[in-house]
Design a protein around this motif. Structure first.
Motif, PDB file in Angstrom:
ATOM      1  N   ARG A  27       0.860  -1.183   0.000  1.00  0.00           N
ATOM      2  CA  ARG A  27       0.000   0.000   0.000  1.00  0.00           C
ATOM      3  C   ARG A  27       0.898   1.235   0.000  1.00  0.00           C
ATOM      4  O   ARG A  27       2.022   1.188   0.448  1.00  0.00           O
ATOM      5  CB  ARG A  27      -0.895   0.010   1.231  1.00  0.00           C
ATOM      6  CG  ARG A  27      -1.931  -1.082   1.240  1.00  0.00           C
ATOM      7  CD  ARG A  27      -2.825  -0.964   2.460  1.00  0.00           C
ATOM      8  NE  ARG A  27      -3.869  -1.976   2.479  1.00  0.00           N
ATOM      9  CZ  ARG A  27      -4.801  -2.072   3.422  1.00  0.00           C
ATOM     10  NH1 ARG A  27      -4.806  -1.214   4.432  1.00  0.00           N
ATOM     11  NH2 ARG A  27      -5.715  -3.021   3.359  1.00  0.00           N
ATOM     12  N   ASN A  28       0.373   2.301  -0.466  1.00  0.00           N
ATOM     13  CA  ASN A  28       1.119   3.567  -0.447  1.00  0.00           C
ATOM     14  C   ASN A  28       2.461   3.453  -1.164  1.00  0.00           C
ATOM     15  O   ASN A  28       3.484   3.948  -0.675  1.00  0.00           O
ATOM     16  CB  ASN A  28       1.351   4.034   0.991  1.00  0.00           C
ATOM     17  CG  ASN A  28       0.058   4.214   1.747  1.00  0.00           C
ATOM     18  OD1 ASN A  28      -0.926   4.694   1.207  1.00  0.00           O
ATOM     19  ND2 ASN A  28       0.067   3.805   3.004  1.00  0.00           N
ATOM     20  N   ASN A  76       2.200   0.404  -9.515  1.00  0.00           N
ATOM     21  CA  ASN A  76       3.149  -0.075  -8.495  1.00  0.00           C
ATOM     22  C   ASN A  76       4.375  -0.722  -9.125  1.00  0.00           C
ATOM     23  O   ASN A  76       4.849  -1.783  -8.670  1.00  0.00           O
ATOM     24  CB  ASN A  76       2.475  -1.083  -7.539  1.00  0.00           C
ATOM     25  CG  ASN A  76       1.623  -0.409  -6.490  1.00  0.00           C
ATOM     26  OD1 ASN A  76       1.221   0.744  -6.661  1.00  0.00           O
ATOM     27  ND2 ASN A  76       1.337  -1.126  -5.415  1.00  0.00           N
TER      28      ASN A  76
END
Length: 123
Positions: A27-28, A76
């Motif tokens: 995440r992030n 990502n």
């Protein structure tokens, strides 16, 4: 926990190009600094290139002008475009990630590593 997986390695001839990719399961992703390192056998793992969370890039002297690192925060992923490859570029290439503001070119700054992908450049 961050999981990184590299792809794109292979056997090429001197002067050829190769594009490595690294996909992160985290995440992030856009908050992480990312880097490529390489290692030959038991030698020290050496810095190749890095990109900050904001997109600023850093290159080793040996990579400058031939390699380009980029990231896609929607996918990502982080890529390393390698042009004008030389036999001395032969190594296992590793993707790495860090979330703290530490030195970009220092191996110990990075907490997360992929398993690596082999790049072999024949003369």
């Amino acid at each position: 926990q961050v999981q990184l997986v590299e792809s794109g390695g292979g056997l090429v001839q001197a002067g050829d190009s190769l594009r490595l990719s690294c996909v992160a399961s985290v995440r992030n992703f856009n908050s992480y600094d990312l880097a490529w390192f390489r290692q030959v056998g038991e030698k020290e793992r050496e810095f190749v290139a890095a990109i900050s969370w904001s997109g600023v890039t850093y290159y080793a002297d040996s990579s400058e002008g031939r390699f380009t690192m980029s990231r896609d925060d929607n996918e990502n992923t982080v890529d390393l475009q390698m042009n004008s490859l030389k036999p001395e570029d032969t190594a296992v290439y590793y993707c790495a990630a860090k979330s703290y503001s530490t030195s970009y070119n220092v191996r110990e700054s990075y907490s997360y590593w992929g398993p690596g992908t082999q790049v072999t450049v024949s003369s």
